[in-house]
Scaffold this active site. Structure first.
Site, mmCIF file in Angstrom:
data_model
loop_
_atom_site.group_PDB
_atom_site.id
_atom_site.type_symbol
_atom_site.label_atom_id
_atom_site.label_comp_id
_atom_site.label_asym_id
_atom_site.label_seq_id
_atom_site.Cartn_x
_atom_site.Cartn_y
_atom_site.Cartn_z
ATOM 1 N N GLN A 1 -7.479 -4.858 9.977
ATOM 2 C CA GLN A 1 -6.381 -4.402 10.829
ATOM 3 C C GLN A 1 -6.781 -3.208 11.694
ATOM 4 O O GLN A 1 -5.932 -2.428 12.117
ATOM 5 C CB GLN A 1 -5.161 -4.037 9.971
ATOM 6 C CG GLN A 1 -4.553 -5.241 9.255
ATOM 7 C CD GLN A 1 -3.271 -4.887 8.536
ATOM 8 O OE1 GLN A 1 -2.229 -4.658 9.163
ATOM 9 N NE2 GLN A 1 -3.317 -4.830 7.216
ATOM 10 N N LYS B 1 0.817 -1.214 0.000
ATOM 11 C CA LYS B 1 0.000 0.000 0.000
ATOM 12 C C LYS B 1 0.856 1.272 0.000
ATOM 13 O O LYS B 1 0.495 2.252 -0.653
ATOM 14 C CB LYS B 1 -0.976 0.004 1.168
ATOM 15 C CG LYS B 1 -0.355 0.163 2.546
ATOM 16 C CD LYS B 1 -1.422 0.191 3.615
ATOM 17 C CE LYS B 1 -0.821 0.277 4.997
ATOM 18 N NZ LYS B 1 -0.130 1.526 5.267
ATOM 19 N N THR B 2 1.989 1.249 0.692
ATOM 20 C CA THR B 2 2.864 2.428 0.695
ATOM 21 C C THR B 2 3.411 2.673 -0.707
ATOM 22 O O THR B 2 3.502 3.811 -1.172
ATOM 23 C CB THR B 2 4.022 2.251 1.700
ATOM 24 O OG1 THR B 2 3.481 1.937 2.983
ATOM 25 C CG2 THR B 2 4.856 3.509 1.806
ATOM 26 N N ARG C 1 2.771 -9.936 10.540
ATOM 27 C CA ARG C 1 4.059 -9.221 10.665
ATOM 28 C C ARG C 1 5.202 -10.113 10.181
ATOM 29 O O ARG C 1 6.291 -9.621 9.903
ATOM 30 C CB ARG C 1 4.359 -8.832 12.128
ATOM 31 C CG ARG C 1 3.418 -7.871 12.827
ATOM 32 C CD ARG C 1 3.065 -6.656 12.036
ATOM 33 N NE ARG C 1 1.852 -6.863 11.283
ATOM 34 C CZ ARG C 1 1.486 -6.149 10.223
ATOM 35 N NH1 ARG C 1 2.265 -5.203 9.758
ATOM 36 N NH2 ARG C 1 0.354 -6.396 9.592
ATOM 37 N N ASP D 1 -3.755 7.448 4.865
ATOM 38 C CA ASP D 1 -3.279 6.082 5.092
ATOM 39 C C ASP D 1 -3.910 5.540 6.381
ATOM 40 O O ASP D 1 -4.318 6.318 7.254
ATOM 41 C CB ASP D 1 -1.752 6.110 5.211
ATOM 42 C CG ASP D 1 -1.130 4.730 5.107
ATOM 43 O OD1 ASP D 1 -1.852 3.774 4.752
ATOM 44 O OD2 ASP D 1 0.082 4.604 5.367
ATOM 45 N N GLU D 2 -3.985 4.214 6.507
ATOM 46 C CA GLU D 2 -4.503 3.556 7.727
ATOM 47 C C GLU D 2 -5.868 4.136 8.129
ATOM 48 O O GLU D 2 -6.116 4.454 9.294
ATOM 49 C CB GLU D 2 -3.509 3.713 8.893
ATOM 50 C CG GLU D 2 -2.090 3.244 8.597
ATOM 51 C CD GLU D 2 -1.954 1.730 8.548
ATOM 52 O OE1 GLU D 2 -2.983 1.035 8.566
ATOM 53 O OE2 GLU D 2 -0.813 1.256 8.475
#
Length: 716
Positions: A248, A31-32, A599, A217-218
């Site tokens: 998330q 996504k980044t 992770r 973002d997020e």
């Protein structure tokens, strides 16, 4: 712009630049990369000026990384583009216009310690027992209200019980004190920006016209205040791109509202939806486990993560007898992985609660294993750093009574509690600050000797204010430490503790020098530095040395490690006992499990203890509900401690690796250690993997180490 390396969905998210867009980005789905390429695409292909683009992230680390990656993609100057956290963005907006709503533009930003100090003062003035009503309880109430944009007046109108009224009154007094000090807490930064926009439409219009392309973002982690702020900014051009993952959303306790991301298509009826389901981080077996766990949730946008990174090793499951043996087995696996070629910095131990770290730390220390604990005693919370920062705050804003009270008699100047109370009372009477009250010390009953000491301090502060105008932050730090006598105080103490405190102050100058190199001397320099420091997060302090990282799962969000140890998989611990009452809480806890699993890049090790002592109580445990949701065929078992096999399993426990396998140690043995040097064993306790050695080293004195794991060798 070359987008050939992007998959179909990533490309679609990048080139969809007009109108509302939601990118539902699974863990590790790049996504980044999509966000940075989308910004670069706007600049390069659509010729959008950089000052018309806004990108909001949740950590300074993410903002810095995003800017660096955009700079690598294009030649255009991006210095006018805003890429920042919500809080940093609001600081910039308020710095320009906060005087329009009655605050001083040189406002201070309080950290949690300062906030608690204010609450304690309020409780003291109201004669409220802090043992019966803990200050943090009030702080949580205040924060929750601000996240929901509930003002003091509205909070008072909502009261129905004595406790409600008490809470609302403390909220009122707390806010009055902050306003008087021209101080803001983190929640104020957003709440007051919204107030500024609502009261001054011209200011809102300026930023709506400025930010024609907005990226968040997020988005699943936004609270109501953040949601409203973004909605206001995007109202005019509606070119809003939000990126996030409903699976998330793990910050409900901070006010995050999962409905913000789930209802995006209701807020923007013409929104385009892009699903990113290809994972570039983890092995297939890890994703299979994560997918199987999260599919038990109902409050989500369904998706299935996939990868082309290969199947990978089975997930290892450790069943230990107790938490000490859990720690010992984890260290054993770390040493084995290290021999396989994994660096210690490639490994992370994740846990649900900070209290779980003790047993893991104990095993690491006794094995001389290098580690870094995120979220422990933070550097910026140390007394000497807080003292220095308070001096800097007073130099910037002498009306900050909270900072002034901290430094007025530090180092000791003979200004006692009674004098400070007299100054505070005079300040309240005049509706002014302690700084102004100090100027009238001769006329308000303060003895002449003490008044003279206050005059000296006033003179020192005023001179430092003048110096700050033409100095770098590092130079100002040196001047503060010298002029106030703070450094002299520590040198005079001449103890191990004072030497350590001097070293910490020197380390602080590493931070200021880095800031000075990136910023020119200006009137805003000190304000900008203190704002940056106030917005530092735990993740900004993760180092790159070869050390194992210990952290809570919440703190690990957005990070990735080649090897992840997820410990304490027991009902009541993870999922936590508080979450097992409602479906909503249980689903949030399951999302936390999903975050933890995803992770891991290459290896995933899960563990539980059948008997655990926590908060002083020892209890038998039940296997975590989440562990039962992972299919049996994805797991292999490795435990030398009365291995607990699932029914029907025929796997054998893999043999535990030990550092000194087969070596027998006894009292009187001479040993050597690569870090501590030569030593003599004075006591041997326990047996097997739990055998501990008390060793007196010539260079560093006594140490207690695990016989099988510490890097010690016998000397002839």
């Amino acid at each position: 712009m070359d987008l050939s390396m992007m998959n179909k969905e990533q490309k679609e998210a990048i080139v969809t630049t007009e109108g509302p867009l939601i990118v539902m980005a699974g863990a590790g789905s790049g996504k980044t990369r999509v966000l940075t390429h989308r910004i670069a695409y706007l600049l390069e292909e659509k010729d959008i000026p950089s000052y018309n683009i806004l990108a909001i992230t949740f950590t300074n680390k993410a903002a810095k990384e995003m800017r660096e990656r955009v700079d690598m993609l294009i030649k255009e100057d991006t210095s006018h583009m805003w890429i920042s956290t919500f809080h940093a963005m609001c600081v910039r907006i308020l710095r320009r216009d906060i005087d329009k709503i009655g605050y001083d533009r040189s406002f201070s930003i309080l950290d949690t310690t300062d906030q608690l100090s204010v609450v304690r003062d309020v409780l003291k003035k109201r004669n409220i027992d802090v043992k019966r009503y803990p200050p943090r309880q009030f702080l949580n109430y205040i924060s929750n209200n601000k996240n929901e944009l509930i003002t003091v007046k509205e909070a008072r109108d909502l009261t129905t019980t004595y406790i409600d009224e008490l809470m609302a009154n403390v909220y009122h007094d707390y806010q009055e004190m902050l306003f008087k000090n021209s101080a803001l807490d983190f929640d104020d930064l957003i709440m007051l920006t919204i107030e500024l926009f609502e009261k001054h439409k011209d200011v809102l219009s300026y930023y709506q016209n400025k930010f024609q392309y907005i990226h968040v973002d997020e988005y699943q982690d936004t609270n109501h205040a953040q949601y409203k702020l973004v909605k206001m900014l995007a109202e005019q051009f509606r070119n809003i791109c939000v990126v996030g993952d409903s699976d998330q959303s793990i910050y409900k306790f901070r006010g995050a509202d999962i409905s913000n991301i789930l209802n995006f298509e209701e807020d923007y009826k013409d929104a385009k939806v892009v699903m990113l389901e290809e994972n570039y981080r983890s092995r297939e077996i890890i994703l299979d486990a994560a997918n199987k766990v999260i599919e038990n949730n109902t409050e989500r946008k369904p998706k299935i993560l996939r990868t082309s990174r290969g199947r990978g090793e089975k997930i290892m499951m450790i069943n230990a007898d107790n938490e000490r043996e859990e720690g010992t087995e984890i260290v054993s696996q770390m040493q084995k992985l290290n021999q396989e070629g994994f660096k210690y910095r490639d490994m992370a131990v994740l846990y649900r609660a900070n209290s779980q770290s003790r047993a893991i730390e104990d095993a690491l220390v006794k094995s001389s294993m290098p580690y870094n604990m995120v979220g422990g005693m933070k550097f910026y919370q140390r007394a000497e750093i807080k003292d220095l920062m308070s001096y800097m705050k007073v130099v910037l804003n002498p009306f900050d009574d909270i900072a002034m009270v901290r430094i007025i008699n530090t180092p000791k100047r003979g200004i006692g509690v009674k004098t400070i109370e007299t100054l505070e009372n005079h300040a309240v009477t005049l509706g002014t600050s302690i700084y102004d009250a100090m100027k009238e010390a001769d006329f308000i009953g303060i003895p002449k000797g003490t008044a003279n000491k206050l005059a000296v301090l006033l003179s020192t502060i005023d001179k430092l204010k003048d110096k700050a105008k033409y100095m770098s932050v590092t130079e100002l730090v040196d001047e503060i430490l010298h002029d106030t006598g703070y450094l002299e105080m520590l040198i005079r103490e001449n103890t191990l503790e004072s030497t350590s405190r001097i070293e910490n102050l020197e380390e602080f100058k590493t931070v200021t020098k880095e800031f000075d190199e990136a910023n020119e001397i200006s009137d805003d320099l000190l304000f900008d530095f203190l704002s940056d420091m106030a917005l530092v997060s735990d993740q900004d302090n993760i180092d790159s040395e070869d050390r194992v990282t210990l952290m809570t799962i919440h703190a690990s969000k957005g990070l990735e490690f080649k090897v992840v140890f997820l410990v304490g998989l027991e009902d009541g611990l993870f999922p936590s006992s508080r979450s097992m009452d409602t479906d909503e809480e249980m689903e949030e806890e399951r999302r936390l499990m999903y975050v933890a699993l995803t992770r891991a890049e290459d290896r995933l090790i899960l563990s539980r203890a059948k008997l655990r002592t926590i908060y002083g109580r020892t209890n038998y445990t039940q296997e975590s509900t989440f562990l039962k949701e992972i299919p049996e065929e994805l797991l292999e078992y490795n435990s030398p401690f009365k291995r607990e096999m699932k029914s029907g399993s025929k796997r054998r426990a893999t043999r535990t690796y030990t550092n000194n396998e087969g070596v027998s140690f006894k009292v009187g043995d001479k040993v050597t250690h690569p870090k501590f040097g030569d030593g003599l064993i004075t006591q041997v306790k326990g047996s097997g993997d739990s055998e501990e050695l008390d060793i007196i080293f010539q260079a560093v004195g006594p140490k207690r180490l695990l016989a099988n794991f510490a890097p010690i060798k016998k000397k002839d």
